[in-house]
Motif scaffolding. Structure first.
Motif, mmCIF file in Angstrom:
data_model
loop_
_atom_site.group_PDB
_atom_site.id
_atom_site.type_symbol
_atom_site.label_atom_id
_atom_site.label_comp_id
_atom_site.label_asym_id
_atom_site.label_seq_id
_atom_site.Cartn_x
_atom_site.Cartn_y
_atom_site.Cartn_z
ATOM 1 N N ASN A 1 28.834 42.866 49.642
ATOM 2 C CA ASN A 1 30.273 43.081 49.833
ATOM 3 C C ASN A 1 31.076 42.495 48.678
ATOM 4 N N ASN A 2 30.650 41.331 48.210
ATOM 5 C CA ASN A 2 31.328 40.673 47.089
ATOM 6 C C ASN A 2 30.852 41.330 45.803
ATOM 7 N N THR A 3 31.314 42.562 45.573
ATOM 8 C CA THR A 3 30.819 43.350 44.451
ATOM 9 C C THR A 3 31.223 42.712 43.125
ATOM 10 N N MET A 4 30.459 43.022 42.087
ATOM 11 C CA MET A 4 30.797 42.482 40.778
ATOM 12 C C MET A 4 32.160 42.987 40.322
ATOM 13 N N LYS A 5 32.476 44.244 40.631
ATOM 14 C CA LYS A 5 33.773 44.804 40.233
ATOM 15 C C LYS A 5 34.920 44.049 40.887
ATOM 16 N N SER A 6 34.831 43.863 42.200
ATOM 17 C CA SER A 6 35.922 43.175 42.903
ATOM 18 C C SER A 6 35.981 41.696 42.511
ATOM 19 N N PHE A 7 34.819 41.098 42.250
ATOM 20 C CA PHE A 7 34.811 39.691 41.871
ATOM 21 C C PHE A 7 35.451 39.502 40.497
ATOM 22 N N ARG A 8 35.185 40.409 39.589
ATOM 23 C CA ARG A 8 35.801 40.313 38.270
ATOM 24 C C ARG A 8 37.318 40.414 38.374
ATOM 25 N N GLU A 9 37.798 41.223 39.298
ATOM 26 C CA GLU A 9 39.245 41.311 39.504
ATOM 27 C C GLU A 9 39.810 39.992 40.025
ATOM 28 N N ARG A 10 39.062 39.325 40.915
ATOM 29 C CA ARG A 10 39.524 38.037 41.443
ATOM 30 C C ARG A 10 39.539 36.960 40.357
ATOM 31 N N LEU A 11 38.647 37.063 39.395
ATOM 32 C CA LEU A 11 38.602 36.072 38.328
ATOM 33 C C LEU A 11 39.860 36.064 37.486
ATOM 34 N N GLY A 12 40.574 37.187 37.423
ATOM 35 C CA GLY A 12 41.748 37.274 36.583
ATOM 36 C C GLY A 12 41.367 37.345 35.115
ATOM 37 N N ASP A 13 42.233 36.810 34.262
ATOM 38 C CA ASP A 13 42.013 36.865 32.824
ATOM 39 C C ASP A 13 40.850 35.948 32.440
ATOM 40 N N VAL A 14 39.792 36.535 31.897
ATOM 41 C CA VAL A 14 38.638 35.744 31.461
ATOM 42 C C VAL A 14 38.454 35.819 29.957
ATOM 43 N N SER A 15 39.488 36.265 29.258
ATOM 44 C CA SER A 15 39.364 36.459 27.811
ATOM 45 C C SER A 15 39.111 35.155 27.071
ATOM 46 N N LYS A 16 39.501 34.026 27.683
ATOM 47 C CA LYS A 16 39.297 32.736 27.034
ATOM 48 C C LYS A 16 38.186 31.917 27.696
ATOM 49 N N LEU A 17 37.417 32.560 28.575
ATOM 50 C CA LEU A 17 36.275 31.891 29.198
ATOM 51 C C LEU A 17 34.988 32.311 28.505
ATOM 52 N N ASN A 18 34.035 31.410 28.455
ATOM 53 C CA ASN A 18 32.683 31.710 27.982
ATOM 54 C C ASN A 18 31.896 32.166 29.200
ATOM 55 N N ILE A 19 31.871 33.473 29.454
ATOM 56 C CA ILE A 19 31.352 33.994 30.724
ATOM 57 C C ILE A 19 30.541 35.269 30.476
ATOM 58 N N ARG A 20 29.486 35.445 31.280
ATOM 59 C CA ARG A 20 28.657 36.644 31.241
ATOM 60 C C ARG A 20 28.403 37.101 32.676
ATOM 61 N N PHE A 21 27.963 38.364 32.828
ATOM 62 C CA PHE A 21 27.753 38.941 34.153
ATOM 63 C C PHE A 21 26.395 39.643 34.180
#
Length: 450
Positions: free
Chosen positions: A163-183
């Motif tokens: 249910n906690n899809t990657m698409k919806s979770f990425r939306e909850r994360l908000g702006d990640v342009s300044k985070l060191n993050i991978r999926f």
């Protein structure tokens, strides 16, 4: 030991209460200068005062009036620590890579990646088969954790059908342009372990790898107590409260949580709210948690655990009046819902239950880089941020040095504690939970599981 001149009980070396004078049935028992319940029968002078002759005065929801009673603490930041300045402007005190599963089904993969690559897996049992608020609570909390500045890098690990899809979770994360993050979605990978290890290696290489001097105003410290005893409100919690005021005076941020352990002492916090708007949110937090108890048919005031009672705590008022001392005397600048991130410097209140794992995780999600955890009974528990265990008594500190970082009975000076906090923030000292890999999270749950 007499805590307050108005008290009709004293605390002895065992942490328990004893009557200073005869107390009649129905008369209030006074500790910390305030009622902690009433006598259920006549109590003789010198008699043990505990659960067999003392009962709570508390019941149900209350109406509150805003009666401001606080002093502002002037801010004069003179101290610094060595931290990792992140691209989003936050400052971390650790540089770990966190692996955050969107769903519990990939916990074993997260642990294998963490063990192999030297990362931390934030495993949990949720992310699917949850409805309504529980689903949102899980997703929002995990998204908030991804923004904690102690994470030098974050791998978000999904399964692919939750249910906690990657698409919806990425939306909850908000702006990640300044985070060191991978999926990574495991069902979409040819070899999820190999791909995961590659992504973790990328995160490790991309981290900010140098500390710089930063003002102590960048430090956010959460406060928690667990396994409280009769000395909690005498040694460790007042020590943390004095440190809290010192941190606020440095421009830093202090966070107090454990809402059920404010019941009976909540007016002390409400009257310190900086304005009526913050006061209204504080009332909503307190009565909202009482409503949560009542919706589940549970007694609001049956909080002290068997360990608390063995240590000398008799009623929730007794526990709460000791617990809220961790918040010092600074005005309350903000009241946050569960899963929210900090916005204001100074003393904040955070909505979360008393449960050690759930409330500690909420403090990390709010953005705290460190947690001061007072305890009279002892626990090896730690969450994903340094969890500095402060013993209320020297016996515990001596018996469990592999659990305990500070002895409040032997070292009650808040400035000495502050120096240790700065050492921990600068990476010169590791908390026992870090040394032993005790870094767990837990998420609040209220509803149905499918």
């Amino acid at each position: 030991m007499i805590i307050h001149p108005d008290d009709n009980v004293e605390v002895r070396d065992d942490g328990h209460k004893y009557a200073r004078c005869p107390i009649a049935a129905g008369e209030n028992i006074i500790k910390y200068g305030m009622p902690i319940g009433h006598a259920t029968r006549d109590i003789a002078s010198g008699e043990h005062v505990h659960t067999d002759n003392l009962a709570t005065n508390l019941s149900g929801q209350l109406e509150y009036a805003y009666t401001p009673d606080f002093r502002e603490i002037p801010v004069h930041c003179t101290r610094t620590f060595q931290g990792y300045r992140r691209p989003d402007g936050q400052v971390g005190i650790r540089n770990d890579v966190w692996i955050i599963p969107t769903v519990g089904c990939v916990n074993s993969l997260a642990r294998k990646l963490a063990d192999t690559a030297g990362a931390i897996a934030l495993t949990h049992p949720y992310g699917c088969s949850q409805l309504g608020d529980d689903h949102d609570t899980t997703a929002n909390l995990l998204a908030a954790l991804a923004h904690n500045p102690n994470a030098g890098g974050v791998l978000v690990l999904g399964l692919g059908c939750e249910n906690n899809t990657m698409k919806s979770f990425r939306e909850r994360l908000g702006d990640v342009s300044k985070l060191n993050i991978r999926f990574l979605v495991a069902q979409e990978a040819e070899d999820e372990l190999e791909e995961g290890l590659g992504l973790v290696a990328e995160l490790q290489a991309a981290r900010v790898n140098h500390r710089e001097e930063v003002q102590l105003s960048e430090l956010r410290v959460g406060f928690k107590c667990g396994g409280s005893d009769g000395f909690s409100g005498i040694t460790a919690n007042p020590l943390v409260g004095r440190f809290s005021d010192w941190l606020v005076a440095q421009g830093g941020t202090a966070v107090l949580t454990e809402v059920p352990e404010m019941f009976g002492a909540e007016t002390l916090l409400m009257n310190r709210c900086i304005d009526r708007q913050v006061f209204n949110r504080c009332v909503q937090m307190i009565n909202g948690f009482k409503d949560y108890f009542q919706r589940h048919g549970q007694a609001i005031y049956e909080n002290p655990s068997p360990g608390n009672k063995a240590g000398g705590i008799s009623t929730l008022e007794d526990k709460s009046l000791g617990c809220v001392q961790k918040g010092g005397s600074a005005p309350v600048m903000d009241v946050l819902p569960y899963g929210a991130r900090l916005k204001r410097h100074g003393l904040n209140l955070l909505t979360a239950p008393g449960n050690d794992m759930v409330s500690s995780t909420a403090l990390a999600a709010a953005g705290c880089q460190m947690l001061l955890f007072t305890t009279g009974r002892g626990t090896p528990f730690g969450t994903v941020i340094p969890t500095v265990k402060i013993a209320t008594n020297t016996l515990l500190a001596t018996r469990k040095p592999h659990w305990i970082d500070w002895d409040a009975m032997a070292h009650p000076n808040e400035l000495r504690l502050a120096e240790r906090v700065i050492q921990i923030a600068s990476g010169d000292y590791l908390a026992q939970n870090e040394l032993r890999g005790n870094q767990d999270i837990a998420i609040f749950k209220d509803g149905v599981t499918l």
